[in-house]
Enzyme design. Structure first.
Site, PDB file in Angstrom:
ATOM      1  CG  ASP A  33      36.209  30.612 111.440  1.00 62.37           C
ATOM      2  OD1 ASP A  33      36.046  31.155 112.464  1.00 62.37           O
ATOM      3  OD2 ASP A  33      36.594  29.296 111.251  1.00 62.37           O
ATOM      4  CG  HIS A  37      35.310  25.953 111.882  1.00 63.94           C
ATOM      5  ND1 HIS A  37      34.929  27.703 111.775  1.00 63.94           N
ATOM      6  CD2 HIS A  37      33.371  25.780 112.728  1.00 63.94           C
ATOM      7  CE1 HIS A  37      33.865  28.231 112.043  1.00 63.94           C
ATOM      8  NE2 HIS A  37      32.808  27.494 112.896  1.00 63.94           N
TER       9      HIS A  37
END
Length: 337
Positions: free
Chosen positions: A172, A199
């Site tokens: 990310d 996530h």
């Protein structure tokens, strides 16, 4: 407050070229898969790794033989099947777990739960038995649930150390850095965007207001950028049209996190990475924030820092989904026979 400017990308590049040598045994569980193979290749290239132990349910001897021909110092062993799992883990300092099934178009990370939850629980159980002091880095999705699963399994064995169990959310951050750099015409190696929360989807919260160097976007562009970072995994799943999910970028991100962890374990100071861990920073039991890493794992949780009003709203909106995913993981272990 420790500087959030420290950018570990250089660590990845340095770890592929430096002559400094350290001794660490690293295991990759799921080494024959789409993430496992390129991840193992990157780890084999690093002088931070002296032993590379590869495990999977199929094809591992071939992957190990292939990698063993590379002219770097790490010795490579391949282990295949449940009866060789203990040998793969014995003496490990770090265990990286990309094992599990990938997403296909139309699937959410949560759709992977039933299959991957069982795989992660089995592998965590083996880690608890054979290398209880190792750093455990979980890549297998859904990370928002697989980290609680790993933690609960370790607790059952009486070996749980919250400073040594990490959900690898590094992709990310890598994506946020790449996308911000692209929009602003910057060198992505010099961009650092902390990404907090979880996530999956809206639990992925990029803190653009804390980006270094400082960047600003109009509201509509900021909203679109945030959405792209949150759904970047789906972007790859769609582009691969049924042939898999993000594997190469995930391998890069997994290697970056592993090298940062090894650097910190070797005594390097000021190593900061975000990861999904046991946390007191919010009302969620687990939450990703920037972490100062040290010889024993997490040295200090650096927390959320100052958030913009937009980011505060994103954090608030992520809480219910995050709590639900965490509970789902905990319940899975509680109900497991």
């Amino acid at each position: 407050m420790f500087s959030r400017i420290a950018r570990p990308t250089a660590t990845l590049l340095r770890s592929l070229s430096t002559s400094s040598q350290h001794n660490a045994k690293v295991a990759v569980l799921g080494a024959s898969g789409g993430i496992g193979q390129p991840l193992s290749l990157l780890l084999k290239n690093s002088p931070l790794v002296s032993e590379l132990s590869l495990y999977d349910i199929a094809h591992t001897p071939g992957v190990a033989a292939d990698l063993s021909h590379i002219e770097t110092r790490a010795t490579v062993t391949g282990h295949m099947g449940a009866d060789q799992l203990g040998a793969a883990l014995k003496g490990c300092d770090v265990v990286v777990i990309p094992a599990g099934v990938p997403r296909k178009p139309g699937m959410t990370r949560d759709d992977l739960f039933n299959t991957n939850a069982t795989i992660v629980a089995t592998l965590a159980d083996a880690c608890a038995r054979h290398c209880p002091q190792a750093m455990i880095c979980i890549i297998a999705n859904p990370v928002n649930s697989t980290i609680p699963i790993t933690s609960e399994v370790m607790k059952k064995h009486g070996v749980y150390n919250p400073n040594r169990v990490f959900g690898v959310t590094t992709l990310d951050i890598v994506r946020a850095n790449a996308f911000v750099a692209e929009l602003k015409g910057l060198d992505p190696a010099r961009v650092n965007v902390p990404v907090v929360g979880g996530h999956a989807g809206k639990t992925i919260i990029p803190l653009i207001s804390q980006c270094t160097p400082k960047v600003e976007f109009p509201t509509d562009q900021l909203s679109a950028l945030t959405g792209r970072i949150q759904e970047a995994g789906t972007e790859v799943v769609k582009a691969k049209a049924g042939a898999g999910s993000a594997t190469l970028s995930m391998a890069y991100a997994g290697a970056r996190f592993t090298f940062s962890l090894l650097d910190a374990m070797n005594g390097k100071e000021g190593v900061v990475e975000c990861a999904f861990v046991r946390s007191e920073e919010t009302e969620c039991k687990y939450f990703s924030t920037p972490l100062l890493l040290g010889k024993n794992g997490i040295e200090k949780n650096l927390g959320l820092g100052k958030l913009s009003a937009f980011e505060e709203k994103l954090v608030a909106e992520a809480m219910d989904e995050l709590k639900s995913s965490i509970k789902k993981g905990e319940d899975f272990v509680a109900n497991k026979k």
